[in-house]
Design an enzyme around this catalytic site. Structure first.
Site, short mmCIF file in Angstrom:
data_model
loop_
_atom_site.label_atom_id
_atom_site.label_comp_id
_atom_site.label_asym_id
_atom_site.label_seq_id
_atom_site.Cartn_x
_atom_site.Cartn_y
_atom_site.Cartn_z
N GLY A 71 60.01 55.55 40.42
CA GLY A 71 58.68 55.70 39.85
C GLY A 71 58.48 57.08 39.26
O GLY A 71 57.80 57.25 38.24
N THR A 72 59.09 58.07 39.90
CA THR A 72 58.98 59.44 39.40
C THR A 72 59.59 59.56 38.00
O THR A 72 59.01 60.17 37.10
CB THR A 72 59.68 60.42 40.36
OG1 THR A 72 58.93 60.49 41.58
CG2 THR A 72 59.79 61.81 39.77
N ASN A 152 48.13 57.16 46.76
CA ASN A 152 49.18 56.99 47.76
C ASN A 152 48.88 57.66 49.09
O ASN A 152 49.54 57.40 50.09
CB ASN A 152 50.51 57.54 47.22
CG ASN A 152 50.45 59.02 46.90
OD1 ASN A 152 49.57 59.47 46.16
ND2 ASN A 152 51.37 59.80 47.42
N GLN A 180 51.81 52.27 44.07
CA GLN A 180 51.31 51.71 45.34
C GLN A 180 50.59 50.37 45.14
O GLN A 180 50.15 49.75 46.10
CB GLN A 180 50.36 52.70 46.02
CG GLN A 180 51.02 53.97 46.52
CD GLN A 180 51.92 53.76 47.71
OE1 GLN A 180 51.84 52.75 48.41
NE2 GLN A 180 52.80 54.72 47.97
N SER A 200 58.02 51.28 41.50
CA SER A 200 59.19 51.68 42.28
C SER A 200 59.48 50.60 43.32
O SER A 200 58.60 50.24 44.11
CB SER A 200 58.93 53.02 42.97
OG SER A 200 60.07 53.46 43.66
N ALA A 201 60.72 50.10 43.34
CA ALA A 201 61.06 48.93 44.16
C ALA A 201 60.90 49.15 45.65
O ALA A 201 60.54 48.24 46.39
CB ALA A 201 62.49 48.49 43.85
N HIS A 202 61.18 50.37 46.14
CA HIS A 202 61.17 50.57 47.58
C HIS A 202 59.76 50.66 48.16
O HIS A 202 59.59 50.84 49.36
CB HIS A 202 62.01 51.80 47.98
CG HIS A 202 61.38 53.12 47.67
ND1 HIS A 202 60.81 53.92 48.63
CD2 HIS A 202 61.25 53.78 46.50
CE1 HIS A 202 60.36 55.02 48.07
NE2 HIS A 202 60.61 54.97 46.78
N THR A 238 74.40 54.17 32.56
CA THR A 238 74.78 52.82 33.00
C THR A 238 73.70 52.25 33.92
O THR A 238 73.27 52.90 34.87
CB THR A 238 76.12 52.86 33.75
OG1 THR A 238 77.11 53.44 32.89
CG2 THR A 238 76.55 51.46 34.15
N CYS A 327 56.49 63.18 49.47
CA CYS A 327 56.82 64.19 48.45
C CYS A 327 56.14 65.52 48.73
O CYS A 327 56.24 66.46 47.94
CB CYS A 327 56.40 63.68 47.07
SG CYS A 327 57.25 62.17 46.59
#
Length: 377
Positions: A71-72, A152, A180, A200-202, A238, A327
């Site tokens: 996401g960053t 967040n 979020q 962001s996936a996590h 890649t 963060c």
């Protein structure tokens, strides 16, 4: 080893079992997606099919998705392109944004001497939409508004639809950090009428190291990472095929189970609010996190009279919890400093905790956490 009680889901979420299985299957594949042989073409097909599936979930076009490492990176890709390639001369944001937005905006200010304005908010972290309108009305430059959908740290949900209407009125670009929100709220990015978003996936039970940027169709951007033509020349490097497939599976499962899981977690949050309110004198609920309708169901942010080393003591007893965003390195984040600067409370006299819930939290362990936590008072 005894199972730990994990209450830091806003920082990262555990993998779903189904995502883990999909990752294991994907790890057996090889072949650079940019290669023109059969193995490469097959992996390229899977990337594009994942793009289509994510786009369908969020009601956008596949071409509007750019896969990133996080996401960053998505926030950086969007903000830097707005200034370098879309000729944005002014950015309006808030002091409550994620560091990946605030620090990038500051860097752009230093490099390009752009105008930066901060919209006002109240002690609960509610963005002053009248002030936003005023700032836009006074401004004559090409402008980007960047405001996060779900905070967040305090969980506030922004009225993004209203913000988009204001931006549309003043012909202004709109970016929202939706990290979020995606996977937790039923989002229709097209209907929200925003130009840019990040994910962001996590944060929704997917793998680390993968996310995406939503950039509305017909907005031309350039890669700020050079060295390849990947992602239609918008992001060199890649592609992380394992992450992309894992993220797609996680997002699909999040929305297939959204109604049930939201209700389940929301009930846990309500239970925690009641128990904490009834048992801790001088407890403060930060932002709107106590308000079920105006905050995300996954985050509960609280403050109380100083308790030294509380999160460490909880960790030693098997409870994983955060005092701020992952963060943030200091005890007091920029968000809390901003919220408390005009109040009579002294931030150094308080301890802050962000309790963030997830689908793997059992009701029994929540009761055990509360029993342990309340024993410190």
């Amino acid at each position: 080893m005894k199972r730990k009680i994990f209450l830091d889901n806003a920082s990262t979420t555990p993998l779903r079992k189904e995502v883990y299985i999909s990752l294991l299957k994907t790890l057996k594949r090889f072949g650079n997606p940019s290669s023109n042989h059969s193995l490469g073409v097959y992996n390229k097909y899977n990337i594009e099919y994942s793009r289509i599936k994510i786009a369908k979930i969020l009601n956008i076009s596949a071409e509007e998705i750019i896969f990133t490492s996080s996401g960053t990176e998505a926030n950086n890709l969007i903000l830097r392109n707005c200034v370098k390639n879309l000729n944005v001369q002014c950015i309006i944001t808030s002091l409550l944004e994620h560091k990946s937005v605030l620090e990038t905006v500051y860097d752009l200010y230093l490099q390009y001497d752009i105008i930066v304005k901060f919209v006002k908010f109240n002690s609960k972290g509610e963005i002053d939409l009248n002030n936003l309108r005023k700032l836009l009305k006074e401004n004559t430059n090409i402008t980007l508004v960047s405001l996060m959908y779900v905070n967040n740290e305090i969980g506030n949900i922004l009225n993004l639809k209203k913000v988009s209407e204001i931006c549309r009125e003043f012909n202004t670009y709109l970016h929202s950090d939706t990290i979020q929100a995606i996977g937790h709220l039923n989002l229709n990015l097209k209907k929200l009428n925003i130009h840019f978003a990040s994910a962001s996936a996590h944060k929704f039970y997917g793998p680390y190291g993968i996310g995406f940027a939503y950039i509305r169709k017909k907005i031309s951007i350039k890669s700020f990472i050079t060295g390849g033509l990947q992602e239609k020349n918008r992001r060199a490097g890649t592609e992380n095929i394992y992450g992309i497939i894992g993220m797609t599976e996680a997002l699909k499962l999040a929305y297939n189970n959204l109604k049930y899981e939201k209700n389940y977690i929301q009930n846990i949050k309500k239970y925690c609010i009641k128990k904490l309110h009834n048992n801790i004198p001088k407890l403060i609920f930060n932002g709107l996190s106590k308000n079920i309708n105006k905050s995300i169901y996954t985050i509960l942010s609280i403050a109380f009279p100083k308790k030294y080393l509380l999160s460490l003591n909880l960790d030693l007893k098997g409870v994983i919890i955060s005092q701020a965003s992952a963060c943030i390195s200091s005890e007091y984040s920029h968000v809390f400093k901003s919220l408390y600067q005009n109040t009579k409370r002294y931030i150094q006299d308080l301890t802050f905790l962000r309790i963030s819930f997830g689908i793997f939290n059992k009701k029994k362990e929540i009761k055990n956490f509360l029993k342990l936590f309340l024993s410190f008072f």
